[in-house]
Design a protein around this motif. Sequence first.
Motif, PDB file in Angstrom:
ATOM      1  N   ALA A  64       8.556  -0.964  -8.250  1.00 41.03           N
ATOM      2  CA  ALA A  64       9.918  -0.617  -7.923  1.00 41.03           C
ATOM      3  C   ALA A  64       9.892   0.018  -6.430  1.00 41.03           C
ATOM      4  CB  ALA A  64      10.786  -0.097  -8.936  1.00 41.03           C
ATOM      5  N   TYR A  65       8.684   1.057  -6.403  1.00 40.90           N
ATOM      6  CA  TYR A  65       8.976   1.746  -5.053  1.00 40.90           C
ATOM      7  C   TYR A  65       8.066   1.399  -3.957  1.00 40.90           C
ATOM      8  CZ  TYR A  65       9.266   6.104  -2.585  1.00 40.90           C
ATOM      9  OH  TYR A  65       9.488   6.887  -1.510  1.00 40.90           O
ATOM     10  N   LEU A  66       6.957   0.770  -4.484  1.00 41.43           N
ATOM     11  CA  LEU A  66       5.904   0.152  -3.306  1.00 41.43           C
ATOM     12  C   LEU A  66       6.269  -1.092  -2.638  1.00 41.43           C
ATOM     13  CD1 LEU A  66       2.445   1.273  -4.980  1.00 41.43           C
ATOM     14  CD2 LEU A  66       3.685   2.436  -2.892  1.00 41.43           C
ATOM     15  N   ARG A  67       6.101  -1.136  -1.673  1.00 41.44           N
ATOM     16  CA  ARG A  67       6.219  -2.413  -0.851  1.00 41.44           C
ATOM     17  C   ARG A  67       5.344  -3.778  -1.531  1.00 41.44           C
ATOM     18  NH1 ARG A  67       8.480  -2.704   3.992  1.00 41.44           N
ATOM     19  NH2 ARG A  67       9.029  -4.650   3.414  1.00 41.44           N
ATOM     20  N   PRO A  68       5.704  -4.802  -1.430  1.00 44.38           N
ATOM     21  CA  PRO A  68       4.820  -5.831  -1.968  1.00 44.38           C
ATOM     22  C   PRO A  68       3.773  -6.477  -0.937  1.00 44.38           C
ATOM     23  CG  PRO A  68       6.987  -6.736  -1.524  1.00 44.38           C
ATOM     24  CD  PRO A  68       7.018  -5.281  -1.138  1.00 44.38           C
ATOM     25  N   VAL A  69       2.937  -5.659  -0.315  1.00 39.89           N
ATOM     26  CA  VAL A  69       2.033  -6.178   0.779  1.00 39.89           C
ATOM     27  C   VAL A  69       0.622  -5.899   0.295  1.00 39.89           C
ATOM     28  CG1 VAL A  69       3.542  -5.405   2.723  1.00 39.89           C
ATOM     29  CG2 VAL A  69       1.933  -3.739   1.892  1.00 39.89           C
ATOM     30  N   THR A  70      -0.268  -6.812   0.788  1.00 38.93           N
ATOM     31  CA  THR A  70      -1.594  -6.750   0.302  1.00 38.93           C
ATOM     32  C   THR A  70      -2.527  -6.303   1.417  1.00 38.93           C
ATOM     33  OG1 THR A  70      -1.953  -9.199   1.129  1.00 38.93           O
ATOM     34  CG2 THR A  70      -0.907  -8.825  -1.106  1.00 38.93           C
ATOM     35  N   ASN A  71      -3.795  -6.031   0.725  1.00 39.36           N
ATOM     36  CA  ASN A  71      -4.896  -5.380   1.727  1.00 39.36           C
ATOM     37  C   ASN A  71      -5.788  -6.805   2.014  1.00 39.36           C
ATOM     38  OD1 ASN A  71      -6.314  -6.075  -0.562  1.00 39.36           O
ATOM     39  ND2 ASN A  71      -6.966  -3.755  -0.985  1.00 39.36           N
ATOM     40  N   LYS A  72      -6.694  -6.394   2.821  1.00 40.30           N
ATOM     41  CA  LYS A  72      -7.764  -7.352   3.096  1.00 40.30           C
ATOM     42  C   LYS A  72      -8.404  -8.118   2.135  1.00 40.30           C
ATOM     43  CE  LYS A  72      -8.679  -5.258   7.433  1.00 40.30           C
ATOM     44  NZ  LYS A  72      -9.951  -4.378   8.383  1.00 40.30           N
ATOM     45  N   GLY A  74      -6.738  -8.839  -0.574  1.00 44.33           N
ATOM     46  CA  GLY A  74      -5.830  -9.581  -1.533  1.00 44.33           C
ATOM     47  C   GLY A  74      -5.178  -8.898  -2.639  1.00 44.33           C
ATOM     48  N   LYS A  75      -5.484  -7.725  -2.626  1.00 36.63           N
ATOM     49  CA  LYS A  75      -4.528  -6.979  -3.865  1.00 36.63           C
ATOM     50  C   LYS A  75      -3.510  -6.439  -3.395  1.00 36.63           C
ATOM     51  CE  LYS A  75      -7.785  -5.305  -6.876  1.00 36.63           C
ATOM     52  NZ  LYS A  75      -8.627  -4.232  -7.406  1.00 36.63           N
ATOM     53  N   THR A  76      -2.506  -6.348  -4.128  1.00 44.62           N
ATOM     54  CA  THR A  76      -1.259  -5.551  -3.670  1.00 44.62           C
ATOM     55  C   THR A  76      -1.526  -4.339  -4.045  1.00 44.62           C
ATOM     56  OG1 THR A  76      -0.321  -5.459  -6.215  1.00 44.62           O
ATOM     57  CG2 THR A  76       0.040  -7.324  -4.575  1.00 44.62           C
ATOM     58  N   ALA A  77      -0.334  -3.462  -3.262  1.00 43.55           N
ATOM     59  CA  ALA A  77      -0.765  -2.005  -3.345  1.00 43.55           C
ATOM     60  C   ALA A  77      -0.683  -1.358  -4.690  1.00 43.55           C
ATOM     61  CB  ALA A  77       0.643  -1.352  -2.552  1.00 43.55           C
ATOM     62  N   VAL A  78       0.192  -2.055  -5.706  1.00 45.23           N
ATOM     63  CA  VAL A  78       0.302  -1.641  -7.077  1.00 45.23           C
ATOM     64  C   VAL A  78      -0.955  -1.926  -7.629  1.00 45.23           C
ATOM     65  CG1 VAL A  78       1.456  -2.181  -9.263  1.00 45.23           C
ATOM     66  CG2 VAL A  78       2.743  -2.189  -7.109  1.00 45.23           C
ATOM     67  N   GLN A  79      -1.694  -3.014  -7.645  1.00 47.64           N
ATOM     68  CA  GLN A  79      -3.026  -3.308  -7.960  1.00 47.64           C
ATOM     69  C   GLN A  79      -4.006  -2.281  -7.451  1.00 47.64           C
ATOM     70  OE1 GLN A  79      -3.430  -7.207  -6.777  1.00 47.64           O
ATOM     71  NE2 GLN A  79      -2.999  -7.925  -8.678  1.00 47.64           N
ATOM     72  N   VAL A  80      -3.865  -1.884  -6.365  1.00 49.04           N
ATOM     73  CA  VAL A  80      -4.832  -0.903  -5.835  1.00 49.04           C
ATOM     74  C   VAL A  80      -4.616   0.343  -6.316  1.00 49.04           C
ATOM     75  CG1 VAL A  80      -5.470   0.496  -3.924  1.00 49.04           C
ATOM     76  CG2 VAL A  80      -5.183  -2.088  -3.601  1.00 49.04           C
TER      77      VAL A  80
END
Length: 118
Positions: A64-72, A74-80
């Motif tokens: 709910a807080y982090l932006r839904p962007v991915t890294n190189k 392909g993992k989202t910020a929540v997954q990282v």
Amino acid sequence: MHNRKLGRTADHRKALLRNLATEVILRGKIETTEMKAKELRSVVDGLITIAKKNTLAARRQAAAYLRPVTNKAGKTAVQVLFDEVAPKYADRKGGYTRVTKTDIRRGDQAPMAIIELV
């Protein structure tokens, strides 16, 4: 708890901190102004503390807080945050970030700093 206003409205400040926190989690470190880095430190530390619980509720709270962007990769910020960052600090009780002062920004003489995960 006192918040630095950073010369912005509440909505703008919240969006700024969300963006910066997402980037710190995805990249490991970023360079920003010293005041933004100091304010961001408590936000990132709080997110890591939430992620250490590793429950579905904690994952939703972070999402709910982090932006839904991915890294190189392909993992989202929540997954990282939950898969890589939080396990690294499982035995640590706080102080997950470090703010290091760097130089002065040339355009407006703002003091700069690097915020990074320890």
